[in-house]
Design a protein around this motif. Structure first.
Motif: not given
Length: 149
Positions: A94-108
């Motif tokens: 529901q929150s793509p911006s929050l999902a970007r924060f939650a993902l590893e910056p350099d990970g898959p």
């Protein structure tokens, strides 16, 4: 006597170990991939204004069984994992911006250690509607946990 009594949901979902939650997230992701692969292709001739992709129907019992079998968890831990994983997937979808924060910056496309820790430990209240219940993370608290240094 053959009536099945509903499993009482706790008012709050207890915390789980972040490593176990990471495994449950992986298993749930694989489950969703299999269910999505079984969905029929979208009907291009339909006149629905719904342009959003259809979400797969989650078989709660199948996911609970998968968690218990693959992770060897007890009933309370399995239920806590299910509620935390599904709440996390709902929040991030529901929150793509929050999902970007939650993902590893350099990970898959893997969740960061901070996101897993937040999802494993943050308060997760259960809301009941009739006989059913759902648990949802507070997006502000989750974002604060991700951006805390």
């Amino acid at each position: 006597m053959n009536d099945v009594l509903p499993f009482p949901l706790p008012p709050r979902v207890p915390p789980v170990e972040p490593e176990v939650l990471a495994s449950a997230v992986f298993i749930f992701g694989e489950y969703l991939d299999r269910v999505r692969a079984d969905l029929p292709p979208p009907d291009d001739t339909a006149e629905d204004d719904d342009s959003a992709p259809r979400q797969p129907e989650i078989d709660t019992k199948a996911v609970l069984d998968l968690f218990a079998e693959e992770l060897g968890t007890s009933v309370p831990v399995t239920l806590a994992l299910f509620l935390r994983v599904t709440a996390l997937f709902r929040l991030l979808s529901q929150s793509p911006s929050l999902a970007r924060f939650a993902l590893e910056p350099d990970g898959p496309n893997a969740l960061s250690e901070t996101a897993l820790l937040a999802a494993a430990r943050l308060d997760l209240p259960v809301k009941r509607t009739g006989k059913e219940g759902t648990a949802d993370f507070d997006p502000r608290a989750f974002r604060a946990a991700l951006t805390r240094e």
